[in-house]
Design a protein around this motif. Structure first.
Motif, short mmCIF file in Angstrom:
data_model
loop_
_atom_site.label_atom_id
_atom_site.label_comp_id
_atom_site.label_asym_id
_atom_site.label_seq_id
_atom_site.Cartn_x
_atom_site.Cartn_y
_atom_site.Cartn_z
N GLU A 1 0.82 -1.22 0.00
CA GLU A 1 0.00 0.00 0.00
C GLU A 1 0.85 1.26 0.00
O GLU A 1 0.62 2.19 -0.78
CB GLU A 1 -0.92 -0.01 1.22
CG GLU A 1 -2.08 -0.97 1.10
CD GLU A 1 -3.14 -0.70 2.15
OE1 GLU A 1 -4.02 0.16 1.91
OE2 GLU A 1 -3.09 -1.35 3.22
N GLY A 2 1.85 1.29 0.84
CA GLY A 2 2.64 2.50 0.97
C GLY A 2 3.82 2.59 0.02
O GLY A 2 4.39 3.66 -0.17
N GLY A 3 4.22 1.45 -0.56
CA GLY A 3 5.35 1.47 -1.47
C GLY A 3 6.67 1.31 -0.75
O GLY A 3 6.73 0.98 0.44
N GLU A 4 7.76 1.59 -1.46
CA GLU A 4 9.08 1.32 -0.91
C GLU A 4 9.40 2.21 0.28
O GLU A 4 10.23 1.84 1.13
CB GLU A 4 10.15 1.50 -1.99
CG GLU A 4 10.29 2.90 -2.55
CD GLU A 4 11.45 2.98 -3.53
OE1 GLU A 4 12.56 3.33 -3.09
OE2 GLU A 4 11.24 2.71 -4.72
N GLY A 5 8.74 3.34 0.41
CA GLY A 5 8.99 4.21 1.55
C GLY A 5 8.47 3.66 2.86
O GLY A 5 8.88 4.10 3.93
N TYR A 6 7.58 2.69 2.81
CA TYR A 6 6.99 2.10 4.01
C TYR A 6 7.57 0.73 4.34
O TYR A 6 7.12 0.06 5.26
CB TYR A 6 5.47 1.97 3.85
CG TYR A 6 4.76 3.29 3.94
CD1 TYR A 6 4.02 3.62 5.08
CD2 TYR A 6 4.81 4.21 2.90
CE1 TYR A 6 3.36 4.83 5.17
CE2 TYR A 6 4.15 5.42 2.98
CZ TYR A 6 3.43 5.73 4.11
OH TYR A 6 2.77 6.93 4.20
N GLY A 7 8.54 0.29 3.57
CA GLY A 7 9.16 -1.00 3.85
C GLY A 7 9.73 -1.60 2.59
O GLY A 7 9.01 -1.75 1.60
N LEU A 8 11.02 -1.93 2.59
CA LEU A 8 11.68 -2.48 1.41
C LEU A 8 12.84 -3.36 1.86
O LEU A 8 13.61 -2.98 2.73
CB LEU A 8 12.20 -1.36 0.51
CG LEU A 8 13.03 -1.79 -0.71
CD1 LEU A 8 12.11 -2.38 -1.77
CD2 LEU A 8 13.80 -0.60 -1.28
N HIS A 9 12.94 -4.57 1.30
CA HIS A 9 14.14 -5.37 1.53
C HIS A 9 14.47 -6.16 0.26
O HIS A 9 13.61 -6.46 -0.55
CB HIS A 9 14.00 -6.30 2.74
CG HIS A 9 13.07 -7.46 2.54
ND1 HIS A 9 11.72 -7.41 2.82
CD2 HIS A 9 13.32 -8.72 2.08
CE1 HIS A 9 11.17 -8.58 2.56
NE2 HIS A 9 12.11 -9.38 2.11
N ARG A 10 15.75 -6.47 0.15
CA ARG A 10 16.25 -7.15 -1.04
C ARG A 10 16.08 -8.66 -0.88
O ARG A 10 16.41 -9.22 0.17
CB ARG A 10 17.72 -6.79 -1.24
CG ARG A 10 18.30 -7.28 -2.56
CD ARG A 10 19.66 -6.66 -2.79
NE ARG A 10 20.18 -6.96 -4.12
CZ ARG A 10 21.19 -6.31 -4.67
NH1 ARG A 10 21.79 -5.32 -4.00
NH2 ARG A 10 21.60 -6.63 -5.88
#
Length: 721
Positions: A543-552
């Protein structure tokens, strides 16, 4: 009476419940859709022109009936009485009614057709009455008034000939009581190996014999005038190495009766045809000047036949591409060829005068702005046939374009459809389909209604949110772009396209972020990104995109792409070239969302491709596109296909039960597996587009022609269809 009424009502209700359950609600049944490059726009029919008259629209006849696509014809040298001996239902071959003695004999044709969801070979006899002027193209196309003038018989009982296996049919010819043709119904068992082989079926009994040796693929068969020999284009034992333009096949000949006495007579050649028992024509790309030209090979009258004992000479001169030659028995005066001239962007049929060594143009005078493919000549040398779009720039068949074209499925619990659009995907309930038409993203109901454009910029790939049922994710930006190209993951609320927040960008760096897939709980998106210089997989907040949670998820100097999340959340399938980075070879892998459990699912063969994986609704299988089945026909004989080897396959998660689902010479790709079963019938869409396709792009390459673009522009101002 009352009891009977109640019984009938109960019977009707039970029948309705059964149908609804069978068609829509069964949890064990589902549907797969896929895209075939350009195929929905083909609308091919077979036409003929008289050779002795000046070619005009008035004397061009459309022989086939406008149903589905019809191509690769052959004029048989048979009479109606002889066909009645060959075919099982003799009543079908009777004349449709009293014929005036002044009327010409019927046009008889054998051809490939793709109708009723599968490929078959048909025989047509078209009777026409000169008194009613039915020689004209318009009159023959009035099907309602002319039904009695057509006799049509499927020549192959597919259940009997192939044992019920779905397959492609190609390049038929009739020799005596036998039909010679290509079929792809036998799996050679080796990855990246063509299934194409030549078969002979006795029409009277249905007895079928394979003429191609096992482990070898043959294309484009041609039978000698006596029927004794068959010539083919073949890789022999060396096999296909991934070519998608002019194939480096050789010409072989063998005995038609059983495939024995097989010998190679030409190195580097394709599309053979016989003029007599010792003379053949074929095409090849010249090593001296790079023009595709027609050549002639003469077999020795005595002694062994081999590549060393034959005589080969060039027939057509450089300066234009000439290919797919056609001859007629004993005709040493002319051949028919397809050409691409530097002064035209269209493929046309021409004659080549073997005595005067000059070309005679035919179809350019009839339809200058239409492609014409694969000529063939009648046994008496009076007519030339070919296939093209019916109607030229506008479809004259009166048929509505198909949104979903039913393709006969080899799996009884799965219905299979060719979809008219790129990167299709099903909504969570299976009642809507999102897809791409460059540029833009569309949504349509699965019954063909309510087609809407929901995103107006260029995008590729689509996937629905399994929880927020109106949300579609796509990759906004150019397709097939480099790592540095600006591509981002966006979400679209397709039920609120006019709202302020209907479209949201979920990635922000523009580093080729593409191919999103959503976790079954709707919380996360897996996608590929080249933000570190290589295309690897990442997971971000849905919902929020990479700004709200991202990991490789993956990391390495290779490309991981085309990812898909399993319905149970345990696995992510993806395509990767990590075995040989940058080679263009992609294998299919599985990995857990936490980065553990990485394993290869399928090895498609040396330098092979396995792309676009998509999980089944129960998560136990994956559908994907691959070159596992090699190539099925000479690419020069078809419209342009970037990847003519692309076919749809299915495999279980443990790597077992590999099944080929599609069989053709086109590019099938981007499959999607839906949550419900759609009845296997065609679904029309609310549009009627023109018949159109692109010719092979590589035919645009004109050797030693540095300024032929201006000539093409001049050619565009010609009048015509």
């Amino acid at each position: 009476m009352k009891l009977q009424t109640i019984f009938c009502s109960l019977l009707y209700l039970l029948s309705a419940v059964f149908r609804a359950t069978a068609d829509e609600d069964s949890s064990s049944r589902s549907s797969i859709i896929f895209t075939t490059l350009g195929r929905s726009d083909y609308a091919f029919d077979i036409y003929t022109l008289p050779i002795s008259d000046r070619p005009t629209t008035a004397n061009e006849i459309k022989i086939t009936d406008g149903e589905s696509v019809n191509f690769n014809g052959h004029f048989p040298s048979l009479s109606s009485s002889f066909l009645s001996f060959l075919l099982r239902n003799q009543t079908l071959i009777q004349s449709p009614g009293p014929q005036d003695s002044r009327d010409p004999p019927p046009l008889q044709l054998i051809y490939v057709t793709e109708r009723n969801g599968t490929s078959n070979i048909y025989y047509d006899a078209v009777y026409y009455d000169t008194r009613r002027n039915t020689r004209s193209r318009t009159a023959l196309e009035q099907h309602g008034a002319e039904v009695s003038t057509r006799v049509q018989v499927p020549l192959l009982d597919l259940n009997e000939v192939n044992g019920g296996v779905i397959s492609m049919k190609d390049k038929p010819s009739l020799s005596g009581e036998y039909l010679i043709y290509v079929s792809t119904h036998e799996n050679p068992g080796t990855p990246r190996t063509s299934w194409a082989a030549v078969y002979s079926t006795e029409l009277k009994t249905g007895l079928t014999r394979r003429l191609t040796p096992y482990g070898v693929a043959d294309f484009s068969p041609a039978v000698s005038p006596s029927g004794k020999y068959t010539a083919v284009a073949s890789y022999g034992n060396k096999g296909w190495d991934g070519e998608v333009e002019m194939l480096s096949t050789d010409i072989y000949i063998f005995l038609t009766r059983d495939g024995t006495q097989r010998v190679k007579i030409v190195e580097n050649g394709g599309w053979p045809c016989w003029v007599d028992e010792s003379t053949l024509f074929f095409h090849r790309k010249s090593e001296e000047d790079d023009w595709i030209s027609v050549y002639k090979v003469i077999l020795p009258q005595t002694g062994l036949v081999s590549t060393e004992s034959v005589s080969i000479q060039r027939v057509t001169p450089p300066g234009l591409h000439a290919f797919t030659p056609a001859t007629s028995p004993g005709n040493n005066k002319f051949i028919a060829v397809a050409t691409r001239r530097p002064t035209s962007s269209y493929r046309h049929i021409e004659l080549f005068d073997l005595v005067k060594n000059k070309f005679i143009e035919l179809t350019r005078f009839v339809s200058p702005k239409t492609h014409h493919l694969n000529p063939f000549i009648s046994p008496d040398s009076s007519r030339v046939g070919y296939h093209k779009c019916r109607g030229g720039s506008t479809r004259e068949d009166g048929n509505t374009q198909l949104l979903l074209e039913n393709i006969k499925s080899p799996l009884p619990d799965i219905s299979l459809f060719r979809f008219d659009g790129s990167f299709p995907s099903f909504s969570p309930k299976g009642d809507r389909i999102a897809f791409v038409e460059f540029p833009g993203v569309y949504v349509v109901n699965s019954d063909g209604s309510n087609r809407r454009k929901v995103y107006f910029k260029n995008a590729f790939s689509t996937v629905w949110d399994p929880v927020r049922e109106a949300v579609v994710y796509t990759s906004g930006g150019p397709e097939f772009a480099s790592e540095s190209s600006e591509v981002d993951i966006i979400s679209i609320n397709v039920d609120d396209v006019d709202g302020v927040s209907a479209v949201r960008r979920l990635t922000t760096n523009g580093k080729n972020n593409a191919f999103p897939s959503v976790s079954p709980d709707g919380k996360w998106i897996v996608f590929r990104s080249s933000r570190t210089g290589y295309k690897n997989l990442y997971i971000m907040d849905a919902e929020g995109g990479e700004g709200y949670g991202l990991h490789r998820l993956t990391e390495g100097p290779w490309t991981d792409t085309m990812c898909n999340w399993s319905p149970d959340g345990d696995w992510i399938a993806f395509a990767s070239d990590r075995d040989n980075p940058g080679s263009g070879s992609f294998e299919m892998y599985l990995i857990h969302p936490n980065g553990t459990g990485l394993r290869k699912l399928i090895q498609s063969g040396s330098a092979g491709r396995a792309n676009h994986p998509y999980f089944s609704p129960d998560g136990k299988s994956i559908v994907f596109t691959s070159d596992y089945g090699g190539i099925s026909a000479e690419p020069i004989s078809t419209p342009h296909q970037y990847q003519p080897y692309g076919e749809i396959f299915k495999i279980k998660l443990d790597g077992s039960d590999l099944k080929r689902l599609t069989q053709n010479s086109f590019e099938d790709g981007t499959p999607a597996w839906g949550p419900r079963f759609i009845r296997p019938v065609d679904v029309e869409e609310v549009k009627n587009e023109q018949c159109a396709f692109e010719d092979c792009h590589w035919l645009n390459e004109m050797p030693n022609q540095r300024d032929w673009g201006a000539a093409l522009e001049a050619d565009k101002v010609q009048c015509g269809v």
